[in-house]
Write an enzyme that holds these catalytic residues in place. Sequence first.
Site, PDB file in Angstrom:
ATOM      1  N   LYS A 258       1.095  -1.274   0.327  1.00  0.00           N
ATOM      2  CA  LYS A 258      -0.206  -0.035   0.392  1.00  0.00           C
ATOM      3  C   LYS A 258       1.120   1.089   0.106  1.00  0.00           C
ATOM      4  O   LYS A 258       1.708   1.182   0.212  1.00  0.00           O
ATOM      5  CB  LYS A 258      -0.634   0.125   1.052  1.00  0.00           C
ATOM      6  CG  LYS A 258      -2.004   1.559   1.513  1.00  0.00           C
ATOM      7  CD  LYS A 258      -3.327   1.166   2.765  1.00  0.00           C
ATOM      8  CE  LYS A 258      -2.834   1.210   3.440  1.00  0.00           C
ATOM      9  NZ  LYS A 258      -2.288   2.099   4.093  1.00  0.00           N
TER      10      LYS A 258
ATOM     11  N   GLU B 166      -8.914   7.559   3.367  1.00  0.00           N
ATOM     12  CA  GLU B 166      -9.155   8.115   4.903  1.00  0.00           C
ATOM     13  C   GLU B 166      -9.825   9.479   5.540  1.00  0.00           C
ATOM     14  O   GLU B 166      -9.352  10.112   4.222  1.00  0.00           O
ATOM     15  CB  GLU B 166      -8.359   7.784   5.298  1.00  0.00           C
ATOM     16  CG  GLU B 166      -7.596   8.080   7.022  1.00  0.00           C
ATOM     17  CD  GLU B 166      -6.713   7.479   7.465  1.00  0.00           C
ATOM     18  OE1 GLU B 166      -5.989   6.900   7.055  1.00  0.00           O
ATOM     19  OE2 GLU B 166      -6.156   7.781   8.132  1.00  0.00           O
TER      20      GLU B 166
HETATM   21  O1  KIV Z   1      -1.483   2.163   8.773  1.00  0.00           O
HETATM   22  C1  KIV Z   1      -2.722   2.324   8.631  1.00  0.00           C
HETATM   23  O2  KIV Z   1      -2.861   1.049   9.604  1.00  0.00           O
HETATM   24  C2  KIV Z   1      -3.565   2.393   8.014  1.00  0.00           C
HETATM   25  C3  KIV Z   1      -4.926   2.416   8.074  1.00  0.00           C
HETATM   26  C4  KIV Z   1      -5.188   3.170   8.826  1.00  0.00           C
HETATM   27  C5  KIV Z   1      -5.947   2.454   6.428  1.00  0.00           C
HETATM   28  O3  KIV Z   1      -2.931   2.955   6.336  1.00  0.00           O
END
Ligand code: KIV
Length: 266
Positions: A115, A184
């Site tokens: 991600k 988010e």
């Molecule tokens: O780092 C994380 O936990 C996240 C979530 C809050 C989506 O990116």
Amino acid sequence: MTAGKITLHRLREMKKAREKIACLTAYDASFARVLDEAGVEVALIGDSLGMVMQGLGSTVPVTLADMIYHAACVARGCERALRVADMPYMCYASPAQALGNAARLMSEGLAEVVKMEGGAWLADTVRLLSERGVPVCAHLGLLPQSVHRMGGYRVQGRDATEAEAIREHAKILQSAGAMMLVLECVPRRLAARITSELSIPVIGIGAGPDCDGQVLVLQDVLGIGRATKHTRNFLDGDCRNIPEAIAAYVRAVKSGEFPAAEHGFD
Ligand code: KIV
């Protein structure tokens, strides 16, 4: 592959069938096992570990070595859930750098999806990674790694221009090959529109109930994180222990009971 293993293909089917996707952060093997047994579909090894595991003030100081370590721990506890791991701050400033670091997160950390936070500027990176066999989850709206530029943890996309930009970025990243999107802290209506316009699964946090799925930070679900508007402590009421609280979270996401109107933004 374990029977019933969650794949990106399965998440797409869930989106089509309007079956809600339950996602939760995980940072170690023990909790990963609890998540898996509770029916969580996506275990997110989030760089939020900087705050909830390391006691840091933001995700900015989290390193690739930290992410690889925690992702590998989660992999040992998780058989069914899809493991998505965050690329940490400044690990994907150029496509070539991102490719090398994503390869490490996958081969050493056993992540199945990586991600990255950011908009259209990431399109070339997403394209390169996708072509080389690295599945990418995009992340738009509030970008914790950009907290200093954004001037704090604030809701994004409240004015029309900003909302339109987030929509455009989402489409560009999907076209570049992103296979999931985390949204988010954006207004409910914006999240609903993006979710209906994209074919990839959209997972919301503070983005209202209309996303294809929901994610929360594990510690927030257990009432030991930051109590914010978009979180809920599930270790209360009838839940006597952690596995029950996590199972209650999964049920609440699946039934649409969570998030309720009070957890979202206009
Ligand atoms: O780092 C994380 O936990 C996240 C979530 C809050 C989506 O990116």
